[in-house]
Scaffold this active site. Structure first.
Site, PDB file in Angstrom:
ATOM      1  N   GLU A  63     -12.103   1.087 -21.779  1.00  0.00           N
ATOM      2  CA  GLU A  63     -10.965   1.818 -20.626  1.00  0.00           C
ATOM      3  C   GLU A  63     -11.089   2.870 -20.880  1.00  0.00           C
ATOM      4  OE1 GLU A  63      -8.326   2.449 -18.011  1.00  0.00           O
ATOM      5  OE2 GLU A  63      -7.854   2.115 -19.906  1.00  0.00           O
ATOM      6  N   ASP A  97      -9.354  -3.422 -24.598  1.00  0.00           N
ATOM      7  CA  ASP A  97      -9.570  -2.144 -26.095  1.00  0.00           C
ATOM      8  C   ASP A  97      -8.438  -0.906 -25.439  1.00  0.00           C
ATOM      9  OD1 ASP A  97     -10.269  -0.741 -23.218  1.00  0.00           O
ATOM     10  OD2 ASP A  97     -10.731   0.713 -24.086  1.00  0.00           O
TER      11      ASP A  97
HETATM   12 ZN    ZN Z   1      -4.883   0.459 -19.786  1.00  0.00          ZN
END
Ligand code: ZN
Length: 410
Positions: free
Chosen positions: A162, A97
């Site tokens: 994340e 992401d």
């Molecule tokens: Zn990162």
């Protein structure tokens, strides 16, 4: 030519692969639903094809249910090349992401169309965290293309979420598929680093974010005796909080800075006009605390100071915890992952790497919480989350060599 030199030479020839893979990854926008996207599926599908080209012995998509996302889940991809599944594995974990591009007028070009200027690649995600994936992938590709055999297993993990807390990413994977990892594994997270690649992050401070509300009594500024000024109370408390550094004086040279930090940061707006004495003020405190102290002790001291000042001035002062993360046990400085990384960095760049602690907030903390020693490392000037995010092709190739060396020698 030695086996390693041959592999390094092969990696030097991967410039076009770096550009090409970065281009494909960047064009597949992977935004979490809480950042206005539908998840990481398109990008993860592309990564699956790349990994399958290298014929893994094991590949699995761990689906974290998320009804806001495309098809109701977030994709976490794990693949392994086994020499013998009983042996320890060198894992490299990156995340798929990205954060949104932000104000487009601050970008010199389309954030999702990679631009190459000399050694530099520019685009959203090229550094955070595609750099980590591309270098760990090409390091392995070089070994396999050269027909070398691995002396222990290598695993590549590409996880979701994340940037928005990891609840659907590594945290979910560890909660549900902890069995994929062993305590003996070498786990590397290439998601932070410094410009010359000499920082191996092994520890974090605890994080404590507090909101403080000071309530007094609002009145006209010409008759202050009729009210109780919350701003003056907040100011007195902010000054008193400077003592926290003396109350928690510990030093640990692993960290930079080596001591705990207690920063007063945000202040909410109070009254809109000059001739009113405010009756309510709200400010925030960001504490990064050395692991030797409990966040509870700091909170206790904050309460004590607030009570003293509140009683003296007739103010009600309340603390609220906004975020609290107790630091996990640091990765030992002599753990195999730190030793192997330092040796490989020396071999590739000639530099002495140093284990260090940081202020907090990497995904490696999840591994450490589950008792897996993990190290965070990469070579990068920090442009993550910024407009015109960029990274250097030469850094990716050099990091690929470090990974190849760790894969082959452990
Ligand atoms: Zn990162």
């Amino acid at each position: 030519m030695s086996k390693m030199a041959e592999i390094f030479k092969r990696i030097d020839g991967y410039r076009d692969d770096v550009i090409n893979i970065q281009k494909e990854l960047t064009s597949r926008v992977a935004l979490s639903p809480s950042n206005g996207g539908t998840g990481e599926h398109e990008k993860t599908t592309y990564v699956t094809h790349l990994l399958q080209d290298l014929k893994p012995d094991f590949i699995e998509e761990v689906k974290a249910p998320d009804e806001r996302a495309f098809e109701g889940y977030r994709p976490n991809l794990l693949a392994r090349w086994d020499d013998d599944p009983k042996n320890r594995t060198v894992w490299v974990l990156s995340h798929s992401d990205i954060v949104p591009p932000g104000d487009l007028s601050l970008w010199d070009s389309d954030p999702f169309k990679v631009r190459v200027v000399g050694d530099r690649i520019i685009g959203r995600g090229v550094e955070d965290n595609q750099h980590g994936f591309v270098s760990s992938y090409l390091g392995l590709k070089a070994i396999l293309d050269a027909g070398e055999t691995l002396h222990h297993s290598v695993g590549l993990a590409v996880v979701a979420d994340e940037e928005t807390g990891s609840a659907f990413g590594l945290h979910y994977v560890l909660k549900n598929r902890k069995d994929l990892f062993q305590k003996e594994d070498l786990i590397i997270v290439p998601d932070a680093g410094n410009e010359d690649g000499t920082m191996i992050e092994v520890a974090e401070k605890s994080m404590l974010w507090l909101k403080c509300s000071v309530t007094g009594k609002q009145c006209h500024a010409s008759t202050p005796q009729k009210g109780r000024n919350s701003l003056v109370g907040a100011a007195a408390l902010i000054l008193a909080l400077q003592e926290l550094g003396t109350l928690f004086p510990g030093n640990d040279n692993l960290f930079s800075p080596p001591h705990s930090t207690f920063a007063t940061t945000k202040m909410e707006a109070n009254v809109p006009n000059i001739n009113t004495i405010p009756g309510k003020d709200v400010f925030y405190l960001d504490c990064r605390i050395l692991p030797r102290y409990q966040t509870e002790e700091v909170l206790y001291s904050c309460r004590e100071m607030a009570d003293r000042i509140g009683n003296n001035r007739g103010l009600k002062i309340q603390w609220e915890t906004v975020q609290r993360q107790e630091a996990p046990e640091p990765t030992p400085l002599d753990s195999p992952v730190v030793v192997a990384l330092a040796r490989a960095i020396k071999e590739v760049t000639g530099r002495e790497a140093k284990p260090m602690g940081i202020g907090g907030g990497t995904v490696a903390a999840f591994f450490r919480k589950y008792g897996f020693p993990a190290a965070v490392w990469s070579t990068s000037a920090d442009t993550a989350h910024q407009p015109n995010e960029s990274c250097l092709i030469s850094d990716i190739l050099s990091d690929a060599k470090v990974f190849a060396s760790v894969y082959l020698r452990g």
